[in-house]
Design a protein around this motif. Structure first.
Motif, PDB file in Angstrom:
ATOM      1  N   PRO A   1      32.934   1.852  11.886  1.00 55.74           N
ATOM      2  CA  PRO A   1      31.562   2.231  12.245  1.00 55.74           C
ATOM      3  C   PRO A   1      31.323   2.262  13.749  1.00 55.74           C
ATOM      4  O   PRO A   1      30.654   3.169  14.256  1.00 55.74           O
ATOM      5  CB  PRO A   1      30.717   1.147  11.562  1.00 55.74           C
ATOM      6  N   SER A   2      31.898   1.292  14.469  1.00 57.24           N
ATOM      7  CA  SER A   2      31.727   1.275  15.927  1.00 57.24           C
ATOM      8  C   SER A   2      32.377   2.479  16.580  1.00 57.24           C
ATOM      9  O   SER A   2      31.833   3.064  17.524  1.00 57.24           O
ATOM     10  CB  SER A   2      32.319  -0.011  16.514  1.00 57.24           C
ATOM     11  N   GLU A   3      33.553   2.882  16.077  1.00 51.43           N
ATOM     12  CA  GLU A   3      34.247   4.036  16.637  1.00 51.43           C
ATOM     13  C   GLU A   3      33.486   5.324  16.350  1.00 51.43           C
ATOM     14  O   GLU A   3      33.335   6.178  17.232  1.00 51.43           O
ATOM     15  CB  GLU A   3      35.660   4.128  16.066  1.00 51.43           C
ATOM     16  N   VAL A   4      33.010   5.485  15.117  1.00 49.00           N
ATOM     17  CA  VAL A   4      32.297   6.711  14.741  1.00 49.00           C
ATOM     18  C   VAL A   4      31.008   6.842  15.550  1.00 49.00           C
ATOM     19  O   VAL A   4      30.748   7.875  16.186  1.00 49.00           O
ATOM     20  CB  VAL A   4      31.998   6.727  13.235  1.00 49.00           C
ATOM     21  N   PHE A   5      30.195   5.797  15.531  1.00 48.93           N
ATOM     22  CA  PHE A   5      28.930   5.865  16.266  1.00 48.93           C
ATOM     23  C   PHE A   5      29.170   5.935  17.770  1.00 48.93           C
ATOM     24  O   PHE A   5      28.577   6.769  18.470  1.00 48.93           O
ATOM     25  CB  PHE A   5      28.057   4.656  15.945  1.00 48.93           C
ATOM     26  N   GLY A   6      30.069   5.072  18.264  1.00 48.26           N
ATOM     27  CA  GLY A   6      30.293   5.001  19.698  1.00 48.26           C
ATOM     28  C   GLY A   6      30.845   6.279  20.285  1.00 48.26           C
ATOM     29  O   GLY A   6      30.345   6.779  21.306  1.00 48.26           O
ATOM     30  N   GLN A   7      31.870   6.846  19.663  1.00 47.58           N
ATOM     31  CA  GLN A   7      32.487   8.045  20.227  1.00 47.58           C
ATOM     32  C   GLN A   7      31.595   9.268  20.064  1.00 47.58           C
ATOM     33  O   GLN A   7      31.514  10.110  20.964  1.00 47.58           O
ATOM     34  CB  GLN A   7      33.861   8.269  19.607  1.00 47.58           C
ATOM     35  N   ASN A   8      30.930   9.388  18.918  1.00 45.66           N
ATOM     36  CA  ASN A   8      30.055  10.548  18.726  1.00 45.66           C
ATOM     37  C   ASN A   8      28.923  10.563  19.746  1.00 45.66           C
ATOM     38  O   ASN A   8      28.626  11.591  20.370  1.00 45.66           O
ATOM     39  CB  ASN A   8      29.494  10.565  17.314  1.00 45.66           C
ATOM     40  N   THR A   9      28.272   9.423  19.920  1.00 52.28           N
ATOM     41  CA  THR A   9      27.113   9.389  20.813  1.00 52.28           C
ATOM     42  C   THR A   9      27.523   9.465  22.281  1.00 52.28           C
ATOM     43  O   THR A   9      26.865  10.136  23.080  1.00 52.28           O
ATOM     44  CB  THR A   9      26.274   8.131  20.565  1.00 52.28           C
ATOM     45  N   LEU A  10      28.625   8.801  22.641  1.00 51.11           N
ATOM     46  CA  LEU A  10      29.090   8.870  24.025  1.00 51.11           C
ATOM     47  C   LEU A  10      29.547  10.282  24.361  1.00 51.11           C
ATOM     48  O   LEU A  10      29.284  10.790  25.460  1.00 51.11           O
ATOM     49  CB  LEU A  10      30.224   7.878  24.265  1.00 51.11           C
ATOM     50  N   GLY A  11      30.233  10.936  23.429  1.00 43.75           N
ATOM     51  CA  GLY A  11      30.678  12.303  23.667  1.00 43.75           C
ATOM     52  C   GLY A  11      29.513  13.238  23.915  1.00 43.75           C
ATOM     53  O   GLY A  11      29.536  14.059  24.845  1.00 43.75           O
ATOM     54  N   THR A  12      28.479  13.133  23.097  1.00 38.72           N
ATOM     55  CA  THR A  12      27.315  14.004  23.274  1.00 38.72           C
ATOM     56  C   THR A  12      26.618  13.722  24.601  1.00 38.72           C
ATOM     57  O   THR A  12      26.253  14.650  25.335  1.00 38.72           O
ATOM     58  CB  THR A  12      26.333  13.826  22.109  1.00 38.72           C
ATOM     59  N   PHE A  13      26.438  12.441  24.918  1.00 37.50           N
ATOM     60  CA  PHE A  13      25.798  12.105  26.193  1.00 37.50           C
ATOM     61  C   PHE A  13      26.613  12.641  27.364  1.00 37.50           C
ATOM     62  O   PHE A  13      26.067  13.245  28.297  1.00 37.50           O
ATOM     63  CB  PHE A  13      25.632  10.586  26.327  1.00 37.50           C
ATOM     64  N   THR A  14      27.911  12.439  27.323  1.00 37.78           N
ATOM     65  CA  THR A  14      28.767  12.842  28.435  1.00 37.78           C
ATOM     66  C   THR A  14      28.755  14.353  28.633  1.00 37.78           C
ATOM     67  O   THR A  14      28.601  14.851  29.759  1.00 37.78           O
ATOM     68  CB  THR A  14      30.205  12.354  28.199  1.00 37.78           C
ATOM     69  N   VAL A  15      28.907  15.098  27.545  1.00 41.03           N
ATOM     70  CA  VAL A  15      28.943  16.560  27.644  1.00 41.03           C
ATOM     71  C   VAL A  15      27.616  17.105  28.178  1.00 41.03           C
ATOM     72  O   VAL A  15      27.586  17.952  29.079  1.00 41.03           O
ATOM     73  CB  VAL A  15      29.290  17.186  26.279  1.00 41.03           C
ATOM     74  N   LEU A  16      26.503  16.623  27.638  1.00 37.19           N
ATOM     75  CA  LEU A  16      25.207  17.145  28.072  1.00 37.19           C
ATOM     76  C   LEU A  16      24.853  16.692  29.487  1.00 37.19           C
ATOM     77  O   LEU A  16      24.251  17.452  30.255  1.00 37.19           O
ATOM     78  CB  LEU A  16      24.120  16.739  27.084  1.00 37.19           C
ATOM     79  N   GLU A  17      25.217  15.471  29.842  1.00 37.35           N
ATOM     80  CA  GLU A  17      24.953  15.007  31.212  1.00 37.35           C
ATOM     81  C   GLU A  17      25.744  15.826  32.228  1.00 37.35           C
ATOM     82  O   GLU A  17      25.201  16.244  33.271  1.00 37.35           O
ATOM     83  CB  GLU A  17      25.295  13.523  31.327  1.00 37.35           C
ATOM     84  N   GLU A  18      27.024  16.069  31.946  1.00 33.43           N
ATOM     85  CA  GLU A  18      27.828  16.875  32.872  1.00 33.43           C
ATOM     86  C   GLU A  18      27.349  18.319  32.901  1.00 33.43           C
ATOM     87  O   GLU A  18      27.385  18.975  33.948  1.00 33.43           O
ATOM     88  CB  GLU A  18      29.306  16.798  32.485  1.00 33.43           C
ATOM     89  N   ALA A  19      26.888  18.819  31.752  1.00 30.63           N
ATOM     90  CA  ALA A  19      26.326  20.176  31.732  1.00 30.63           C
ATOM     91  C   ALA A  19      25.093  20.258  32.612  1.00 30.63           C
ATOM     92  O   ALA A  19      24.919  21.194  33.395  1.00 30.63           O
ATOM     93  CB  ALA A  19      25.995  20.586  30.301  1.00 30.63           C
ATOM     94  N   GLY A  20      24.213  19.265  32.487  1.00 30.51           N
ATOM     95  CA  GLY A  20      23.010  19.255  33.300  1.00 30.51           C
ATOM     96  C   GLY A  20      23.322  19.175  34.783  1.00 30.51           C
ATOM     97  O   GLY A  20      22.720  19.882  35.601  1.00 30.51           O
ATOM     98  N   ARG A  21      24.270  18.336  35.139  1.00 32.94           N
ATOM     99  CA  ARG A  21      24.658  18.196  36.545  1.00 32.94           C
ATOM    100  C   ARG A  21      25.270  19.478  37.092  1.00 32.94           C
ATOM    101  O   ARG A  21      25.149  19.787  38.283  1.00 32.94           O
ATOM    102  CB  ARG A  21      25.646  17.052  36.697  1.00 32.94           C
ATOM    103  N   ALA A  22      25.931  20.230  36.209  1.00 31.20           N
ATOM    104  CA  ALA A  22      26.578  21.478  36.638  1.00 31.20           C
ATOM    105  C   ALA A  22      25.602  22.646  36.662  1.00 31.20           C
ATOM    106  O   ALA A  22      25.986  23.761  37.020  1.00 31.20           O
ATOM    107  CB  ALA A  22      27.744  21.791  35.705  1.00 31.20           C
ATOM    108  N   GLY A  23      24.361  22.404  36.250  1.00 30.89           N
ATOM    109  CA  GLY A  23      23.369  23.473  36.269  1.00 30.89           C
ATOM    110  C   GLY A  23      23.379  24.366  35.050  1.00 30.89           C
ATOM    111  O   GLY A  23      22.777  25.444  35.059  1.00 30.89           O
ATOM    112  N   VAL A  24      24.051  23.946  33.989  1.00 29.12           N
ATOM    113  CA  VAL A  24      24.074  24.732  32.746  1.00 29.12           C
ATOM    114  C   VAL A  24      22.669  24.745  32.158  1.00 29.12           C
ATOM    115  O   VAL A  24      22.007  23.704  32.073  1.00 29.12           O
ATOM    116  CB  VAL A  24      25.080  24.131  31.744  1.00 29.12           C
ATOM    117  N   ARG A  25      22.225  25.900  31.711  1.00 32.09           N
ATOM    118  CA  ARG A  25      20.841  26.047  31.240  1.00 32.09           C
ATOM    119  C   ARG A  25      20.696  26.009  29.732  1.00 32.09           C
ATOM    120  O   ARG A  25      19.589  25.813  29.229  1.00 32.09           O
ATOM    121  CB  ARG A  25      20.242  27.372  31.763  1.00 32.09           C
ATOM    122  N   ASN A  26      21.780  26.204  28.982  1.00 38.27           N
ATOM    123  CA  ASN A  26      21.683  26.231  27.519  1.00 38.27           C
ATOM    124  C   ASN A  26      22.804  25.418  26.889  1.00 38.27           C
ATOM    125  O   ASN A  26      23.980  25.620  27.219  1.00 38.27           O
ATOM    126  CB  ASN A  26      21.757  27.669  26.990  1.00 38.27           C
TER     127      ASN A  26
END
Length: 278
Positions: free
Chosen positions: A80-105
């Motif tokens: 459970p820790s791996e499923v929740f932890g990796q899924n949520t961290l992956g989404t946060f990381t991808v969207l945060e880096e997208a935002g920093r890179a100026g991605v709009r969608n």
């Protein structure tokens, strides 16, 4: 868009998304785990985890849209820790880096499981149908909770970076040549098999098309269901609901095999209706 980053591009939906983007002559950067990119028709491949900010940052070069599919796809794919932890961290990381890179969608793969039914330890029923985003969740497993968190992360990133985010709640997804027909046969023989999914499904090519169309949404955060308009079960939907979900309030007409999910937002925002049905 000129270039789209697809995370989890080697997965079932990911490969179909890459194909759909190639048909549209959109350049694709694929973020995949090491050793999984075989025969992937992306013109640029970055190996690494969606949880690794360095790998994601490298993959974000020259990207103007993101389709985030990388995730552990069920609660039994790790602790459970791996499923929740990796899924949520992956989404946060991808969207945060997208935002920093100026991605709009950015488009995020959520799941029908966010309502808590598909992987629950005991049979559950929704408060009402058609199932929409206001039905109270009954999530009690790590995967369901991770998808709820992913949707909230996407909403936060819209506020934080001003990007448009769309979270697609996918049902059971499969292709005609792989697991979909087998699943349909099981549901036909025993409709209790599909009760937790409300007998909903989406063919892989339609799942990919919905993700690509979601890149065109402009402004704000959106989350909604995408599914085929008819169920997999060869029985009237209302009869199935009365048998397997007798406490569920039926708030709208569901003629024939109508899928008991609210598909109106997908039609309105994406002009999306599934093309491939069994």
């Amino acid at each position: 868009m000129n270039r789209v980053l697809v995370t989890g591009a080697a997965g079932r939906i990911g490969r179909a998304v890459v194909d759909a983007l190639q048909v549209r002559r959109t350049a694709v950067t694929a973020l995949v785990l090491p050793g999984t990119a075989e025969a992937l028709p992306a013109d640029r491949v970055v190996e690494g985890s969606a949880c690794d900010a360095g790998a994601v940052r490298a993959a974000m070069a020259e990207v103007d849209g993101v389709i985030h599919l990388a995730a552990r796809p069920a609660p039994n794919h790790g602790t459970p820790s791996e499923v929740f932890g990796q899924n949520t961290l992956g989404t946060f990381t991808v969207l945060e880096e997208a935002g920093r890179a100026g991605v709009r969608n950015a488009v995020v793969a959520s799941s029908l499981a966010a309502n808590g039914l598909p992987f629950a330890a005991r049979p559950l029923s929704p408060a009402y149908v058609p199932l929409d985003m206001s039905v109270p969740t009954q999530a009690e497993d790590a995967y369901a909770l991770s998808k709820l968190a992913d949707e909230q992360t996407a909403a936060m990133m819209t506020r934080r970076h001003g990007m448009t985010t769309v979270a697609l709640r996918y049902p059971f997804v499969g292709g005609f040549t792989d697991r979909l027909r087998d699943h349909a046969e099981k549901v036909g023989a025993d409709p209790s098999v599909g009760a937790a999914d409300l007998w909903s499904y989406l063919e892989t090519r339609d799942a990919a098309r919905a993700a690509v169309l979601a890149l065109q949404v402009q402004g704000g955060h959106h989350a909604f269901h995408v599914a085929a308009p008819r169920t997999l079960a060869p029985y009237p939907t209302v009869e199935l609901l009365r048998r397997f979900h007798p406490t569920t309030e039926i708030r709208a007409a569901l003629p024939g095999r109508t899928t008991p999910l609210d598909l109106v937002p997908a039609r309105q925002l994406l002009v999306f209706t599934a093309e491939y049905e069994l």
